[in-house]
Design a protein around this motif. Structure first.
Motif, short mmCIF file in Angstrom:
data_model
loop_
_atom_site.label_atom_id
_atom_site.label_comp_id
_atom_site.label_asym_id
_atom_site.label_seq_id
_atom_site.Cartn_x
_atom_site.Cartn_y
_atom_site.Cartn_z
N MET A 28 0.83 -1.20 0.00
CA MET A 28 0.00 0.00 0.00
C MET A 28 0.86 1.26 0.00
O MET A 28 0.41 2.34 0.32
CB MET A 28 -0.93 0.01 1.22
N SER A 31 -2.87 -4.22 -2.42
CA SER A 31 -3.93 -3.23 -2.65
C SER A 31 -3.81 -2.67 -4.06
O SER A 31 -2.73 -2.29 -4.49
CB SER A 31 -3.79 -2.10 -1.62
N CYS A 47 -1.57 6.91 5.23
CA CYS A 47 -2.15 6.52 3.94
C CYS A 47 -2.24 7.72 2.99
O CYS A 47 -2.81 8.75 3.34
CB CYS A 47 -3.55 5.94 4.20
N SER A 97 -8.88 -0.35 -3.65
CA SER A 97 -9.02 1.05 -3.25
C SER A 97 -10.20 1.62 -4.01
O SER A 97 -10.08 1.98 -5.18
CB SER A 97 -7.75 1.84 -3.60
#
Length: 348
Positions: free
Chosen positions: A163, A198, A341, A221
């Motif tokens: 990620m 991801s 993130c 996502s």
């Protein structure tokens, strides 16, 4: 011979190394020793390989390259998160993060230097994609972060998430090979079930994952459950729309019997209304998803988006729970060092 002309020794299988050592008149077992050094003892150079003779080490250094990642900078967050900026052999920078909680020690790793997808809420999306990371560079990130976890928390990594920077499914072969090495007994020996890849949503590569029998977890996502909004923030949706992704994810489940996780960042006045939650519920019921991670937005300089109010977040979560969606609110960690993130941009 310069470093770029030499072949990377980590791109040789154990069998190929055995053949090489026999060809140069060495014992076959030397191959296993070298293999252990490069994958398990984590040698940074041929000089580290102390159970090989000096002459053999010099010969290997002349014949092969060992272009390992080095640590360029490390930042420590007040919440215990550690962000590392790594330097590649050709002087590019890429970031990885150690995210510690009581139960887990997770490595968040990158798959590309920069990214080509231009997602509007992600700092990496504003960077140019320089190149794909090789499988051994991805492995290096995990090995270094695992050492950080052992040194800082006296615990090995429990989980790995792809990620970080880049789109893993647009570096498919290297990502798959990295997972194979990370989970191999003569690698880091981590179960694929503890690895999550991801994707922003590349439908044909999700189908390929299914055909290749991927054993790791897959996360999409999503961030908007209708095409109009998703096109606005994720240009990849224009060629991989929600219908195409739904078909690919259903095919993936049919072949692998593995559920998918949705990731959904909440943005103020964009995707946090009850109507947005309704659309998310409908999509959740059409796809074999076992979890929706609702993610706190981490503002970045380049983006117009902002975090919604706590009240809006609570309303959204309540609606999902009321409609029997397995949803979890994920609070971001490492925000003070731009390690959360969507914040990775080599700022250091």
């Amino acid at each position: 011979m310069n470093q770029l002309e030499k072949k990377n020794i980590r791109h040789f299988t154990l069998a190929a190394l055995e053949d090489y050592f026999l060809e140069i008149g060495e014992k076959k077992f030397r191959a296993k020793q070298v293999h252990e050094w490069i994958w398990q003892k984590y040698a940074r150079s041929f000089d580290d390989m102390s159970n090989l003779g000096k002459e053999l080490r010099a010969h290997l250094a002349q014949s092969f390259s060992l272009p390992a990642l080095s640590i360029d900078a490390v930042q420590n967050s007040i919440d215990g998160t550690i962000k590392s900026r790594f330097r590649t052999f050709d002087q590019h920078l890429v970031e990885g993060v150690l995210i510690p909680t009581e139960e887990r020690k997770t490595a968040c790793v990158s798959s590309q230097i920069g990214c080509s997808l231009t997602c509007k809420f992600c700092a990496t999306g504003y960077m140019e994609r320089k190149r794909n990371l090789t499988f051994d560079e991805i492995y290096d990130q995990v090995a270094i972060i695992n050492k950080q976890s052992l040194d800082t928390y006296q615990q090995k990594l429990t989980n790995i998430v792809f990620m970080g920077m880049g789109e893993p499914l647009l570096n498919y072969a290297n990502m798959m090979k990295a997972v194979e090495r990370i989970s191999a007994e003569d690698g880091l020996g981590m179960s694929p079930k503890r690895i999550t890849v991801s994707t922003a949503g590349v439908a044909k590569m999700i189908t390929k994952l299914a055909d290749d029998g991927a054993k790791f977890k897959l996360a999409l996502s999503l961030h908007a459950a209708n095409d109009k909004k998703r096109n606005e923030i994720m240009p990849i949706n224009e060629t991989n729309n929600i219908e195409a992704l739904t078909d690919a994810l259903n095919y993936y489940y049919k072949k692998t019997k593995q559920h998918v996780t949705f990731e959904y960042i909440l943005f103020q006045n964009f995707n946090e209304s009850i109507k947005d939650a309704e659309e998310l519920v409908k999509l959740y019921r059409r796809v074999p998803a076992d979890l929706v991670n609702i993610i706190e937005y981490n503002p970045i300089d380049m983006s117009k988006f902002a975090k919604p109010s706590e009240e809006k977040v609570d309303e959204f979560m309540h609606y999902l729970e009321k409609n029997k969606v397995n949803a979890r609110l994920r609070r971001s960690r490492g925000k003070d060092i731009d390690a959360a993130c969507g914040q990775l941009a080599n700022k250091g």
